[in-house]
Design an enzyme around this catalytic site. Sequence first.
Site, PDB file in Angstrom:
ATOM      1  N   ASP A 128      -2.491  -1.826  10.533  1.00  0.00           N
ATOM      2  CA  ASP A 128      -2.887  -1.716   9.132  1.00  0.00           C
ATOM      3  C   ASP A 128      -3.165  -3.072   8.487  1.00  0.00           C
ATOM      4  O   ASP A 128      -3.543  -3.141   7.316  1.00  0.00           O
ATOM      5  CB  ASP A 128      -1.831  -0.967   8.314  1.00  0.00           C
ATOM      6  CG  ASP A 128      -0.456  -1.641   8.350  1.00  0.00           C
ATOM      7  OD1 ASP A 128      -0.276  -2.601   9.114  1.00  0.00           O
ATOM      8  OD2 ASP A 128       0.441  -1.175   7.627  1.00  0.00           O
ATOM      9  N   LYS A 177       0.849  -1.193   0.000  1.00  0.00           N
ATOM     10  CA  LYS A 177       0.000   0.000   0.000  1.00  0.00           C
ATOM     11  C   LYS A 177       0.879   1.235   0.000  1.00  0.00           C
ATOM     12  O   LYS A 177       2.081   1.193   0.308  1.00  0.00           O
ATOM     13  CB  LYS A 177      -0.945   0.012   1.204  1.00  0.00           C
ATOM     14  CG  LYS A 177      -0.250  -0.082   2.576  1.00  0.00           C
ATOM     15  CD  LYS A 177       0.235   1.235   3.139  1.00  0.00           C
ATOM     16  CE  LYS A 177       0.817   1.096   4.537  1.00  0.00           C
ATOM     17  NZ  LYS A 177       1.544   2.313   4.995  1.00  0.00           N
TER      18      LYS A 177
END
Length: 256
Positions: A133, A8
């Site tokens: 995350d 990401k």
Amino acid sequence: MVTSVYHKINLGLHIIEKLPSGYHALETLFYPCRNFEDTLEILPANQFSFTLKNADFNCKTEDNLCVKAYRLLQSHFDLPPVAITLTKQIPSGAGLGGGSADAACTLKMLNTLFALQLDTQQLHHFAAQLGSDTPFFLHNTPMYATGRGEILMPIPLDLSSYKIEVVCPSISISTAQAYSAITPQKPKQSLLQIIQSPIETWKNILINDFEEIIFIQYPQLREIKDDLYQRGALYAAMSGSGSAVFGVFPDRVKLQ
């Protein structure tokens, strides 16, 4: 069973406050990217094993997040032994979430391999125990994240018509150290509002709070960001707490 693991980037990151738990409340936009891909293989085996290939770091087997994901599910289900092979391409200590992505994929693969029938909410519960995350990587779609990064809301953001270049210098930055040096503050404008503006306006308003302190410690990262702009990036920023820096280019720009 074999799968590719994606990383990401963070489109903006605001550190809002330090929580009584010691963690920090934040807001950020997670955007999935495939500039680098790990390869994760999980096979049934007579005894448990873990093999790490092409890694730019060293860690004990039981400290790897793939192994932690297996042990976590094993503590709740009667999992048989497996052989896990992780081939790394996503750089570590770069703010790209490679370890968290590996952990999330491990949960999903084990869920499928052994028909555990865990739904997304249940997988989210386990993923949040492995990293703030990690839940994002169960979805791999653009998400607005709050809390510690585990509270997710899908956002209609599509950058597929742009080119995203990610530069990863040979610098590993400790997330814990980065957080310890930052002063939390509430943003003047939410990232949800900012992201609705044209990408050409993001340069001065879509901010990663970590950049101010990290760029002082590692001025070469600021130079990378400046270079991306000089080469035609519409927006450039550090991802997470670094050290990766990315640029979003119009499709017509040829990356070099």
